[in-house]
Design a protein around this motif. Structure first.
Motif, PDB file in Angstrom:
ATOM      1  N   LYS A 122     -13.773  33.917 -66.465  1.00 25.54           N
ATOM      2  CA  LYS A 122     -12.536  33.376 -65.257  1.00 25.54           C
ATOM      3  C   LYS A 122     -12.127  32.115 -65.534  1.00 25.54           C
ATOM      4  O   LYS A 122     -10.710  32.002 -65.955  1.00 25.54           O
ATOM      5  CB  LYS A 122     -13.107  32.979 -63.749  1.00 25.54           C
ATOM      6  CG  LYS A 122     -13.882  33.810 -63.044  1.00 25.54           C
ATOM      7  CD  LYS A 122     -14.324  33.050 -61.229  1.00 25.54           C
ATOM      8  CE  LYS A 122     -14.779  34.756 -60.303  1.00 25.54           C
ATOM      9  NZ  LYS A 122     -15.655  34.339 -59.030  1.00 25.54           N
ATOM     10  N   ARG A 125     -10.007  33.419 -68.381  1.00 22.61           N
ATOM     11  CA  ARG A 125      -8.140  34.585 -68.410  1.00 22.61           C
ATOM     12  C   ARG A 125      -7.544  32.752 -67.633  1.00 22.61           C
ATOM     13  O   ARG A 125      -6.236  33.180 -68.041  1.00 22.61           O
ATOM     14  CB  ARG A 125      -9.256  34.727 -66.788  1.00 22.61           C
ATOM     15  CG  ARG A 125      -9.611  36.343 -67.341  1.00 22.61           C
ATOM     16  CD  ARG A 125      -9.408  37.916 -66.185  1.00 22.61           C
ATOM     17  NE  ARG A 125     -10.236  36.946 -65.523  1.00 22.61           N
ATOM     18  CZ  ARG A 125     -11.501  37.551 -64.665  1.00 22.61           C
ATOM     19  NH1 ARG A 125     -11.779  38.152 -65.797  1.00 22.61           N
ATOM     20  NH2 ARG A 125     -12.061  37.012 -63.466  1.00 22.61           N
ATOM     21  N   GLN A 128      -6.441  31.349 -70.626  1.00 26.42           N
ATOM     22  CA  GLN A 128      -5.839  31.793 -71.806  1.00 26.42           C
ATOM     23  C   GLN A 128      -4.281  32.284 -71.084  1.00 26.42           C
ATOM     24  O   GLN A 128      -3.649  32.773 -71.897  1.00 26.42           O
ATOM     25  CB  GLN A 128      -6.505  33.154 -71.882  1.00 26.42           C
ATOM     26  CG  GLN A 128      -5.791  34.195 -72.819  1.00 26.42           C
ATOM     27  CD  GLN A 128      -6.112  34.348 -74.235  1.00 26.42           C
ATOM     28  OE1 GLN A 128      -6.611  33.253 -74.936  1.00 26.42           O
ATOM     29  NE2 GLN A 128      -4.892  34.308 -74.939  1.00 26.42           N
ATOM     30  N   HIS A 129      -4.359  32.337 -70.246  1.00 28.47           N
ATOM     31  CA  HIS A 129      -3.035  33.032 -68.943  1.00 28.47           C
ATOM     32  C   HIS A 129      -1.916  31.611 -69.655  1.00 28.47           C
ATOM     33  O   HIS A 129      -1.051  31.299 -69.696  1.00 28.47           O
ATOM     34  CB  HIS A 129      -2.636  33.039 -67.801  1.00 28.47           C
ATOM     35  CG  HIS A 129      -2.142  32.883 -66.860  1.00 28.47           C
ATOM     36  ND1 HIS A 129      -1.045  34.404 -67.355  1.00 28.47           N
ATOM     37  CD2 HIS A 129      -1.860  32.092 -65.835  1.00 28.47           C
ATOM     38  CE1 HIS A 129      -0.275  34.263 -65.936  1.00 28.47           C
ATOM     39  NE2 HIS A 129      -0.300  33.222 -65.568  1.00 28.47           N
TER      40      HIS A 129
END
Length: 156
Positions: A122, A125, A128-129
């Motif tokens: 999590k 992610r 990375q976003h």
């Protein structure tokens, strides 16, 4: 006690720099104005150093950051952040923060791949976003926070 307030301020700046890749003027210039008023009223910086020490700290910050700003290595918010920190502290804190930030950058560059493999999916992610949204521009405030924390522990 005063160092804790500065740490909280740097944490707010770090959070904003990581999320938006910019730091609002209200955080940087607001603290700089408060530190300047404090200097004129009390004759001491926020941490209790002489006003001349804060002046020298500001001169050191300008000497070290303005060439980087002109070359595109530092953002204007980074210069304002360090300038406000200088007005609130002294040369020892400023130089220690620079050294600590440099050490933090090196540690991050050496350890980031290993830390990335250990990170929660999590968290990966989310980060990375954020990285995709912001491109190549890297935040500098987290390293300043780490450098100031290291310096505060070292001095106190």
């Amino acid at each position: 006690m005063h160092s804790i307030v500065l740490l909280m301020w740097l944490a707010l700046c770090t959070e904003q720099d990581v999320r938006q890749r910019q730091i609002s003027n209200s955080l940087t210039l607001g603290v700089a104005a408060c530190a300047l008023v404090w200097l004129f009223v009390t004759g001491q910086s926020w941490i209790g150093a002489e006003a001349s020490d804060a002046g020298w700290a500001l001169a050191i910050v300008m000497l070290l950051t303005l060439p980087g700003y002109w070359l595109g290595r530092f953002g204007a918010a980074d210069v304002k952040l360090l300038g406000a920190l200088a007005l609130a502290t002294s040369q020892q804190y400023v130089l220690g923060t620079f050294i600590g930030a440099g050490v933090s950058v090196l540690v991050w560059l050496i350890c980031r791949r290993r830390l990335w493999t250990l990170a929660n999916p999590k968290v990966k992610r989310r980060l990375q976003h954020l990285a995709e949204q912001m491109g190549d521009k890297q935040p500098f405030a987290p390293y300043v926070l780490a450098g100031f924390l290291l310096t505060s522990v070292w001095i106190q």
